[in-house]
Design a protein around this motif. Structure first.
Motif, PDB file in Angstrom:
ATOM      1  N   GLU A  78       1.439   3.921  -3.183  1.00 54.00           N
ATOM      2  CA  GLU A  78       1.147   5.342  -3.006  1.00 54.00           C
ATOM      3  C   GLU A  78       2.316   6.184  -3.494  1.00 54.00           C
ATOM      4  O   GLU A  78       2.124   7.209  -4.164  1.00 54.00           O
ATOM      5  CB  GLU A  78       0.865   5.635  -1.524  1.00 54.00           C
ATOM      6  N   CYS A  79       3.554   5.754  -3.184  1.00 58.22           N
ATOM      7  CA  CYS A  79       4.738   6.492  -3.637  1.00 58.22           C
ATOM      8  C   CYS A  79       4.864   6.442  -5.157  1.00 58.22           C
ATOM      9  O   CYS A  79       5.189   7.450  -5.799  1.00 58.22           O
ATOM     10  CB  CYS A  79       5.993   5.920  -2.988  1.00 58.22           C
ATOM     11  N   SER A 112       0.825  -1.203   0.000  1.00 55.71           N
ATOM     12  CA  SER A 112       0.000   0.000   0.000  1.00 55.71           C
ATOM     13  C   SER A 112       0.863   1.259   0.000  1.00 55.71           C
ATOM     14  O   SER A 112       0.562   2.227  -0.708  1.00 55.71           O
ATOM     15  CB  SER A 112      -0.935   0.000   1.204  1.00 55.71           C
ATOM     16  N   PHE A 113       1.966   1.250   0.750  1.00 54.40           N
ATOM     17  CA  PHE A 113       2.817   2.434   0.819  1.00 54.40           C
ATOM     18  C   PHE A 113       3.605   2.620  -0.467  1.00 54.40           C
ATOM     19  O   PHE A 113       3.685   3.725  -1.015  1.00 54.40           O
ATOM     20  CB  PHE A 113       3.770   2.344   2.018  1.00 54.40           C
ATOM     21  N   THR A 114       4.201   1.548  -0.981  1.00 58.01           N
ATOM     22  CA  THR A 114       4.982   1.667  -2.210  1.00 58.01           C
ATOM     23  C   THR A 114       4.097   2.049  -3.387  1.00 58.01           C
ATOM     24  O   THR A 114       4.517   2.802  -4.273  1.00 58.01           O
ATOM     25  CB  THR A 114       5.727   0.359  -2.512  1.00 58.01           C
ATOM     26  N   ALA A 158       2.490   9.972   2.351  1.00 52.01           N
ATOM     27  CA  ALA A 158       3.819   9.732   1.753  1.00 52.01           C
ATOM     28  C   ALA A 158       4.632  11.011   1.629  1.00 52.01           C
ATOM     29  O   ALA A 158       5.414  11.181   0.691  1.00 52.01           O
ATOM     30  CB  ALA A 158       3.686   9.035   0.404  1.00 52.01           C
ATOM     31  N   GLY A 160       1.116   9.662   6.467  1.00 56.11           N
ATOM     32  CA  GLY A 160       0.166   8.826   5.753  1.00 56.11           C
ATOM     33  C   GLY A 160      -0.052   9.224   4.306  1.00 56.11           C
ATOM     34  O   GLY A 160      -0.603   8.449   3.517  1.00 56.11           O
ATOM     35  N   GLY A 196       2.232   6.574   9.422  1.00 52.52           N
ATOM     36  CA  GLY A 196       2.707   6.511   8.045  1.00 52.52           C
ATOM     37  C   GLY A 196       3.647   5.346   7.851  1.00 52.52           C
ATOM     38  O   GLY A 196       3.219   4.194   7.895  1.00 52.52           O
ATOM     39  N   ALA A 197       4.941   5.636   7.677  1.00 53.31           N
ATOM     40  CA  ALA A 197       5.910   4.566   7.451  1.00 53.31           C
ATOM     41  C   ALA A 197       7.295   4.997   7.882  1.00 53.31           C
ATOM     42  O   ALA A 197       7.656   6.181   7.789  1.00 53.31           O
ATOM     43  CB  ALA A 197       5.926   4.152   5.986  1.00 53.31           C
ATOM     44  N   GLN A 257       5.238  -0.015   8.198  1.00 53.50           N
ATOM     45  CA  GLN A 257       4.090   0.883   8.273  1.00 53.50           C
ATOM     46  C   GLN A 257       3.602   0.975   9.709  1.00 53.50           C
ATOM     47  O   GLN A 257       3.621   0.002  10.466  1.00 53.50           O
ATOM     48  CB  GLN A 257       2.969   0.392   7.361  1.00 53.50           C
TER      49      GLN A 257
END
Length: 330
Positions: free
Chosen positions: A31-32, A27-29, A169, A167, A143-144, A139
């Motif tokens: 978003e980036c 989910s984070f990658t 990014a 959150g 956020g991360a 995460q």
């Protein structure tokens, strides 16, 4: 049997936790990746601290980026809080500029800055670090947190980077460590905006500069400066000479790496000067060097420093210039 079952469950749980932290949360990658694919501009503002041995140098930093039709524009402002001086690095359609108000000069050169080497203050570099195969992304509710090995050609002692993102990014903080786990660089961001309205004139070279500085410039009595980084060479000659009405200090070092350093106090120009520089610009965040194939020049406050050597690589020349200090070897 029950005990073995509990142990097996614990092992499975540990493996699961390890796998969770070993692989990047999608989910984070994602978003980036989405941000980078749609990124047309951004602004970062914050504070940067550099570990310079016994000293900590503090800067207010502002980065502006904009994607133009045929190019990408960058403007990086580094305001030295100790010296009350600003230096600006600029890329626009006309080229690359180093703007130095303390000397009332603009240095113009050709080159691929800032993408000729990674820069920890650029979103592009941060996301590249995050995409590293060895990066670990954790995460959390805010956020991360990212940890990854890094390689910065002009800062060889930077080996590990940690970053915190919110959150959305957006970077919140960065720390870079050396092999002894000592923080070498720290950045805390106060403002981060993506796809904001950055005007074209932000990237225009200025027509005039404010050359006033609060701190006293270096004087002849402060020279010569001496390098901490000498590659085991020793100082064998320290001379002062007059060339075209200017006083120059010449330091010669011999050893496995032979090199010569020339130091000259420069006065601010009465009128704004644009100086066209041959060769390549190499920067270590706080020091900007100009390399022409045989020598490298840099400025420390109002002192021009040039190192000549057939033995030192450009990176080693920059290491020497970056380590220059007042009266270290006296």
């Amino acid at each position: 049997m029950k005990k073995k079952g509990i142990i097996a469950a614990v092992v499975v749980l540990c493996i699961g936790v390890a796998c969770f932290f070993a692989f990047k949360p999608k989910s984070f990658t994602k978003e980036c990746d989405k941000i980078m694919s749609n990124l047309t501009s951004y602004t970062l503002q914050g504070e940067m601290e550099l570990n310079k041995g016994e000293d900590i140098k503090s800067y207010l930093i502002e980065v502006n980026y904009k994607k133009a039709e045929t190019d990408e524009y960058y403007r990086v402002s580094l305001f030295d809080k100790n010296l009350n001086q600003e230096q600006i690095l600029l890329r626009n359609a006309d080229g690359v500029f180093v703007i130095t108000p303390s000397l009332n000069q603009i240095f113009k050169f050709e080159g691929e800055w800032p993408m000729n080497s990674p820069k920890p203050y650029l979103i592009q570099t941060m996301f590249e670090v995050m995409k590293s195969e060895e990066a670990v992304i954790e995460q959390n509710k805010n956020g991360a947190h990212i940890t990854a090995p890094v390689s910065y050609p002009n800062n060889k002692n930077y080996i590990r980077q940690e970053m915190d993102f919110d959150g959305e990014a957006k970077p919140q903080a960065i720390q870079i460590f050396d092999e002894d786990n000592t923080v070498q660089l720290k950045m805390v961001f106060e403002k981060v905006e993506y796809n904001n309205d950055v005007k074209d004139d932000v990237f225009a070279a200025p027509k005039e500069l404010d050359s006033s500085v609060a701190s006293l410039p270096l004087a002849q009595e402060d020279l010569p400066l001496y390098p901490v980084s000498t590659y085991d060479s020793r100082l064998v000659s320290n001379n002062v000479m007059q060339v075209n009405g200017q006083t120059r200090h010449v330091l010669e070092f011999t050893g496995e790496k032979n090199f010569t350093i020339v130091e000259t106090v420069k006065a601010a120009s009465d009128e704004l000067q644009t100086v066209f520089m041959p060769g390549e610009m190499i920067d270590t965040l706080d020091v900007i060097g100009f390399y022409d194939g045989a020598s490298m020049s840099a400025y420390q406050q109002n002192v021009e420093l040039t190192v000549f050597s057939q033995d030192l690589t450009p990176e080693e020349m920059m290491s020497v210039l970056s380590s220059m200090q007042v009266a270290v070897m006296k």
